[in-house]
Design an enzyme around this catalytic site. Structure first.
Site, PDB file in Angstrom:
ATOM      1  N   HIS A 269      -8.869  21.927 -85.677  1.00 63.45           N
ATOM      2  CA  HIS A 269     -10.080  21.487 -86.375  1.00 63.45           C
ATOM      3  C   HIS A 269      -9.773  20.230 -87.164  1.00 63.45           C
ATOM      4  O   HIS A 269      -8.678  20.102 -87.706  1.00 63.45           O
ATOM      5  CB  HIS A 269     -10.598  22.593 -87.314  1.00 63.45           C
ATOM      6  CG  HIS A 269     -12.030  22.400 -87.685  1.00 63.45           C
ATOM      7  ND1 HIS A 269     -12.415  21.587 -88.723  1.00 63.45           N
ATOM      8  CD2 HIS A 269     -13.163  22.863 -87.120  1.00 63.45           C
ATOM      9  CE1 HIS A 269     -13.728  21.586 -88.796  1.00 63.45           C
ATOM     10  NE2 HIS A 269     -14.213  22.346 -87.832  1.00 63.45           N
ATOM     11  N   GLU A 327     -15.056  28.632 -82.769  1.00 57.37           N
ATOM     12  CA  GLU A 327     -15.568  28.797 -81.409  1.00 57.37           C
ATOM     13  C   GLU A 327     -14.927  29.976 -80.680  1.00 57.37           C
ATOM     14  O   GLU A 327     -15.526  30.554 -79.787  1.00 57.37           O
ATOM     15  CB  GLU A 327     -15.350  27.506 -80.604  1.00 57.37           C
ATOM     16  CG  GLU A 327     -15.987  26.287 -81.216  1.00 57.37           C
ATOM     17  CD  GLU A 327     -17.512  26.292 -81.182  1.00 57.37           C
ATOM     18  OE1 GLU A 327     -18.101  27.385 -81.198  1.00 57.37           O
ATOM     19  OE2 GLU A 327     -18.092  25.215 -81.145  1.00 57.37           O
TER      20      GLU A 327
HETATM   21  N1  ACO Z   1      -4.906  22.345 -78.137  1.00 55.03           N
HETATM   22  C1  ACO Z   1      -3.785  21.623 -77.955  1.00 55.03           C
HETATM   23  N2  ACO Z   1      -3.502  20.513 -78.666  1.00 55.03           N
HETATM   24  C2  ACO Z   1      -4.402  20.137 -79.594  1.00 55.03           C
HETATM   25  C3  ACO Z   1      -5.578  20.855 -79.850  1.00 55.03           C
HETATM   26  C4  ACO Z   1      -5.819  22.015 -79.070  1.00 55.03           C
HETATM   27  N3  ACO Z   1      -6.908  22.744 -79.240  1.00 55.03           N
HETATM   28  N4  ACO Z   1      -6.270  20.253 -80.825  1.00 55.03           N
HETATM   29  C5  ACO Z   1      -5.559  19.188 -81.194  1.00 55.03           C
HETATM   30  N5  ACO Z   1      -4.439  19.106 -80.449  1.00 55.03           N
HETATM   31  C6  ACO Z   1      -3.383  18.132 -80.555  1.00 55.03           C
HETATM   32  C7  ACO Z   1      -3.775  16.814 -79.897  1.00 55.03           C
HETATM   33  O1  ACO Z   1      -3.432  16.799 -78.538  1.00 55.03           O
HETATM   34  C8  ACO Z   1      -2.960  15.849 -80.713  1.00 55.03           C
HETATM   35  O2  ACO Z   1      -1.629  15.929 -80.285  1.00 55.03           O
HETATM   36  P1  ACO Z   1      -0.694  14.615 -80.158  1.00 55.03           P
HETATM   37  O3  ACO Z   1      -0.745  13.961 -81.515  1.00 55.03           O
HETATM   38  O4  ACO Z   1       0.614  15.184 -79.777  1.00 55.03           O
HETATM   39  O5  ACO Z   1      -1.357  13.780 -79.091  1.00 55.03           O
HETATM   40  C9  ACO Z   1      -3.002  16.435 -82.116  1.00 55.03           C
HETATM   41  O6  ACO Z   1      -3.218  17.840 -81.939  1.00 55.03           O
HETATM   42  C10 ACO Z   1      -4.104  15.872 -82.994  1.00 55.03           C
HETATM   43  O7  ACO Z   1      -5.300  15.882 -82.288  1.00 55.03           O
HETATM   44  P2  ACO Z   1      -6.592  15.104 -82.752  1.00 55.03           P
HETATM   45  O8  ACO Z   1      -7.463  14.876 -81.538  1.00 55.03           O
HETATM   46  O9  ACO Z   1      -6.229  13.915 -83.555  1.00 55.03           O
HETATM   47  O10 ACO Z   1      -7.251  16.122 -83.719  1.00 55.03           O
HETATM   48  P3  ACO Z   1      -8.747  16.090 -84.161  1.00 55.03           P
HETATM   49  O11 ACO Z   1      -8.780  16.389 -85.595  1.00 55.03           O
HETATM   50  O12 ACO Z   1      -9.471  14.873 -83.741  1.00 55.03           O
HETATM   51  O13 ACO Z   1      -9.314  17.295 -83.280  1.00 55.03           O
HETATM   52  C11 ACO Z   1     -10.632  18.963 -82.395  1.00 55.03           C
HETATM   53  C12 ACO Z   1     -10.140  18.296 -83.690  1.00 55.03           C
HETATM   54  C13 ACO Z   1     -11.499  17.989 -81.631  1.00 55.03           C
HETATM   55  C14 ACO Z   1     -11.488  20.179 -82.757  1.00 55.03           C
HETATM   56  C15 ACO Z   1      -9.414  19.399 -81.545  1.00 55.03           C
HETATM   57  O14 ACO Z   1      -8.585  20.270 -82.268  1.00 55.03           O
HETATM   58  C16 ACO Z   1      -9.807  20.017 -80.204  1.00 55.03           C
HETATM   59  O15 ACO Z   1     -10.037  19.281 -79.241  1.00 55.03           O
HETATM   60  N6  ACO Z   1      -9.896  21.372 -80.134  1.00 55.03           N
HETATM   61  C17 ACO Z   1     -10.289  22.018 -78.911  1.00 55.03           C
HETATM   62  C18 ACO Z   1     -11.812  21.995 -78.767  1.00 55.03           C
HETATM   63  C19 ACO Z   1     -12.506  22.909 -79.742  1.00 55.03           C
HETATM   64  O16 ACO Z   1     -12.067  24.030 -79.995  1.00 55.03           O
HETATM   65  N7  ACO Z   1     -13.641  22.415 -80.278  1.00 55.03           N
HETATM   66  C20 ACO Z   1     -14.462  23.142 -81.257  1.00 55.03           C
HETATM   67  C21 ACO Z   1     -14.209  22.626 -82.625  1.00 55.03           C
HETATM   68  S1  ACO Z   1     -15.029  23.576 -83.856  1.00 55.03           S
HETATM   69  C22 ACO Z   1     -16.599  22.919 -83.961  1.00 55.03           C
HETATM   70  O17 ACO Z   1     -16.861  21.783 -83.758  1.00 55.03           O
HETATM   71  C23 ACO Z   1     -17.726  23.825 -84.300  1.00 55.03           C
END
Ligand code: ACO
Length: 390
Positions: A269, A327
């Site tokens: 998140h 989620e």
């Molecule tokens: N699984 C694996 N790796 C992840 C995940 C995940 N769910 N989420 C983040 N990461 C990793 C990224 O690959 C990145 O790794 P790196 O630096 O080695 O490349 C690092 O963590 C940081 O990721 P960001 O994209 O900068 O994190 P951000 O804060 O933008 O992401 C998000 C938040 C979009 C929710 C992300 O965690 C994600 O894509 N989760 C999966 C989708 C999801 O569950 N969405 C629902 C969110 S809740 C809502 O909106 C109601």
């Protein structure tokens, strides 16, 4: 300030009384209440009143709002033919909802008015009509005729009745209402920001909400629960085939996905650095819903999968704190209520429209155009070449 903050992370863009997210402590406050206290106890109508008015309604205020919303559930005559066409084209239910929400302007009694009062009226119609739009579209996709709304039922019970064509049990209504209350508002999330940006131009409530539906559709915001549930089913299936414990299959699955650079849906998140408190509330709602049911194993398996995925993420992504988000348990609760996965995101919208409308009203009161800047990184002073010479 001359530096770019990617994704506007950590930037405050407005004051709000609707909700506060404490990402470090893992706390969510909605209208002054911890989400754990509010969501399992309140009706959705009470929560909408709370967001709009900043306090809980009295019994008579509650009845008035409930009756008013119930009276606004019917769709304009032009809407159903459009939804029928959308069903023929197999549009995503979020696209159908976006199309349908835009048609609500057709029943606007004073479409050119743009006072706070006129926009409050629109907010009521939008909240009331969202379940009708989603349920009607689901029925049309199934080749059935939409079920008429029942004004005697509350918001959540009526939605389930329109979806299933039969009265819902008290347990499923309570579980849905807990879900709707849990996700109704969440600080300055992307879809809420979209609403505030739109209305900050002195546009109107319906335009703002239609824009927000588009923002919510994406898998990084509201589109994750379907894939999260698919993942649990997939891991269950693998365990059945291999005969290995589900924890073992979950660990293998996560290792493979993370090594391949995939994201695990339902984890991570932007704001929460600990477990999303909404996952806690919905995990408890799922436990109540699945208790004593034939498919109770799904709940137990989901808990096991969650534990394994969390620990695998912690091991393979040690520099990031990737915890369970809302989620993951949304998927379980909505599945337990009997909703198909393609209705998860539109059901999220049925809730979040409560938050969008409250933020729009706040933004109308603020009356300040939201207009950040872009840092130009292109060229300067280029010579003009006529098209025939390029
Ligand atoms: N699984 C694996 N790796 C992840 C995940 C995940 N769910 N989420 C983040 N990461 C990793 C990224 O690959 C990145 O790794 P790196 O630096 O080695 O490349 C690092 O963590 C940081 O990721 P960001 O994209 O900068 O994190 P951000 O804060 O933008 O992401 C998000 C938040 C979009 C929710 C992300 O965690 C994600 O894509 N989760 C999966 C989708 C999801 O569950 N969405 C629902 C969110 S809740 C809502 O909106 C109601």
């Amino acid at each position: 300030m001359s530096e770019i903050v990617p994704g506007l992370e950590g930037i405050f863009v407005a004051k709000t009384r609707t909700s506060r997210v404490d990402g470090e402590a893992g706390e969510l406050t909605i209208g002054g209440f911890p989400v754990e206290r509010l969501a399992p106890a309140a009706s959705f109508e009470e929560v909408v009143f709370l967001l709009w008015e900043g306090r809980l309604p009295t019994a008579s205020e509650y009845r008035t709002l409930r009756n008013d919303l119930a009276a606004r559930r019917a769709l304009p005559a032009e809407t159903l033919p459009l939804l029928r066409r959308a069903a023929q084209r197999s549009l995503h239910p979020m696209d159908a909802l976006r199309i349908g929400a835009a048609t609500l302007s057709l029943s606007d009694e004073d479409p050119l008015a743009n006072s706070r009062g006129a926009n409050t009226e629109r907010a009521r119609t939008l909240i009331a009509a969202f379940p009708t739009l989603v349920a009607a579209y689901a029925q049309l996709c199934a080749g059935k005729n939409p079920v008429e709304p029942d004004p005697m039922l509350g918001h959540a019970a009526n939605y389930l009745q329109m979806l299933n064509g039969a009265p819902a049990t008290a347990e499923t209504v309570r579980a849905l209402e807990t879900y709707l209350n849990t996700v109704v508002d969440h600080g300055m999330n992307a879809s809420t920001f979209a609403s505030r940006v739109i209305v900050s131009t002195r546009s109107d409530m319906t335009s703002a909400v239609v824009g927000s539906i588009g923002a919510l559709k994406g898998p990084l915001h509201g589109g994750a629960p379907g894939p999260a549930l698919d993942m649990v089913f997939e891991i269950q299936k693998r365990a059945q085939i291999s005969g290995q414990p589900i924890a073992e299959e979950a660990r293998r699955w996560a290792e493979k996905a993370i090594t391949a650079g995939e994201r695990i849906m339902g984890f991570g998140h932007r704001v929460y650095k600990v477990r999303d408190p909404r996952a806690e509330v919905l995990g408890a709602a799922a436990a109540r819903l699945f208790a004593d049911r034939e498919d109770a194993a799904l709940y137990r398996d989901a808990r096991t999968v969650e534990t394994e995925l969390r620990s695998t993420l912690a091991r393979l992504k040690p520099t990031h704190r990737l915890e369970t988000n809302v989620e993951f348990y949304t998927a379980l609760v909505l599945h337990g209520i009997g909703l198909p996965a393609n209705l998860f995101s539109p059901t999220f919208a049925i809730s979040r429209v409560g938050g969008w409308t409250a933020h729009v009203l706040e933004q109308i009161d603020d009356d300040r155009l939201i207009r950040p800047r872009a840092m130009y990184v292109g060229e300067f002073d280029r010579p003009w070449t006529p098209i025939e010479e390029r």
